[in-house]
Design a protein around this motif. Structure first.
Motif, PDB file in Angstrom:
ATOM      1  N   ASP A 170       0.590  -7.024  -0.619  1.00  0.00           N
ATOM      2  CA  ASP A 170       1.121  -8.330  -1.027  1.00  0.00           C
ATOM      3  C   ASP A 170       0.118  -9.439  -0.738  1.00  0.00           C
ATOM      4  N   GLU A 202      -6.942   3.028  -2.321  1.00  0.00           N
ATOM      5  CA  GLU A 202      -6.388   3.000  -0.964  1.00  0.00           C
ATOM      6  C   GLU A 202      -7.267   3.776   0.006  1.00  0.00           C
ATOM      7  N   THR A 217       4.134   0.885  -1.502  1.00  0.00           N
ATOM      8  CA  THR A 217       5.178   1.748  -0.961  1.00  0.00           C
ATOM      9  C   THR A 217       5.882   2.402  -2.141  1.00  0.00           C
ATOM     10  N   ARG A 243      -2.933   1.238   3.003  1.00  0.00           N
ATOM     11  CA  ARG A 243      -1.866   1.599   2.079  1.00  0.00           C
ATOM     12  C   ARG A 243      -1.423   0.323   1.369  1.00  0.00           C
ATOM     13  N   THR A 255       2.930  -3.129  -0.132  1.00  0.00           N
ATOM     14  CA  THR A 255       3.042  -3.217   1.318  1.00  0.00           C
ATOM     15  C   THR A 255       2.652  -4.628   1.741  1.00  0.00           C
ATOM     16  N   GLU A 256       2.715  -4.919   3.038  1.00  0.00           N
ATOM     17  CA  GLU A 256       2.308  -6.244   3.510  1.00  0.00           C
ATOM     18  C   GLU A 256       0.857  -6.516   3.152  1.00  0.00           C
TER      19      GLU A 256
END
Length: 295
Positions: free
Chosen positions: A65, A43, A52, A49, A61-62
């Motif tokens: 994903d 990260e 989560t 990031r 996270t978006e």
């Protein structure tokens, strides 16, 4: 991408798929602290990031994903290619993962694959019963089983069963107490055993056809299932009329535990097909399974 970035990405995939550092560490054969440090390092290098973290769960996270959805199919292709190379031995070996409905599993696939398990002990088969439409590439399945009418055009399809039909059945005691429906529309005044569709979340509207006329009936009753076997048991116990694949209730019809109604209104549906991506390189294990299933 540097080699170390790729390795760290594979570790990230494991955490994202398992939704747990503990389970991912066990899967990777490393410690939880080493895995956590690796993800934090990844990260930091990316400036993003990816996960989560809470005290109870871990989720992408978006950004994480998006990376997972992009990376997983590519890694799956690499694994398939490597597996195909490793399977070139005297005996086919490896794991074949298939997603399918419980009806396809019970009536078509499992009966045909039982001899395969005995004849090819080095082949492992995972059968995931699910009535929803799963993206087999994203979920890393080797193949899926669907009715011919619902196949995707970009897939290779192999027929594995003849056409089949649904039949309306109930117990003798139920019909003695409530009478026999003579037309599908009369079902609205009967107790019927409903089926929840996983894909849409709605209840299945019973499909009938006769002399070119098609009819859908939305029935009602006390019970809703998403399993054919549970519907059979409920019908035998007298809880109402069920609409089920004919081949699953033949024994109950023969013994008189169930009685069929509306026979002339029961339509045939296209049979089942095994489908898989056109770009997939089939290894010996998959070929053994496919050849065992094909009609």
């Amino acid at each position: 991408m540097k080699r170390e970035d790729l390795i760290d990405m594979l570790w990230f995939m494991a955490v994202a798929e398992e939704r747990s550092f503990t389970k991912a560490a066990a899967r990777l054969g490393t410690s939880q602290s080493t895995l956590s440090h690796t993800i934090k390092r990844l990260e930091t290098r990316m400036g993003l990031r990816l996960l989560t973290r809470t005290t109870r769960s871990v989720s992408p996270t978006e950004a994480g994903d998006r990376i997972l959805r992009s990376l997983a199919p590519r890694i799956s292709e690499i694994e398939h290619d490597i597996e195909a190379v490793l399977e070139v031995r005297d005996k086919p070996s490896g794991t074949v993962r298939i997603t399918l409905s419980d009806h396809a599993l019970e009536s078509v696939v499992w009966p045909k694959l039982q001899p395969v398990m005995k004849d090819f002990p080095d082949i492992k088969i995972e059968l995931n019963a699910n009535d929803g439409f799963i993206n087999i590439v994203e979920e890393r399945f080797d193949a899926g089983v669907r009715l011919g009418e619902s196949l995707d055009k970009d897939m290779i399809a192999v027929r594995i069963s003849p056409d089949w039909r649904l039949v309306a059945v109930g117990s003798p005691a139920y019909f003695q107490a409530n009478g026999f429906p003579q037309h599908p529309q009369e079902l609205v005044s009967h107790k019927c055993i409903n089926q929840r569709q996983i894909r849409s979340g709605g209840l299945y509207a019973w499909e009938f056809a006769k002399d070119g006329r098609e009819l859908r009936v939305r029935v009602d009753g006390q019970l809703i299932f998403n399993s054919s076997r549970a519907q059979i048991n409920a019908a035998v116990s007298g809880y109402g009329i069920a609409y089920l694949p004919e081949n699953l209730v033949l024994d109950d019809l023969a013994t008189g535990r169930l009685v069929q109604v509306l026979d002339k209104w029961s339509p045939f549906f296209q049979g089942y097909y095994l489908y898989y991506p056109s770009k997939r390189q089939n290894g010996p294990a998959f070929s053994v399974v496919m050849n065992a299933l094909r009609v």
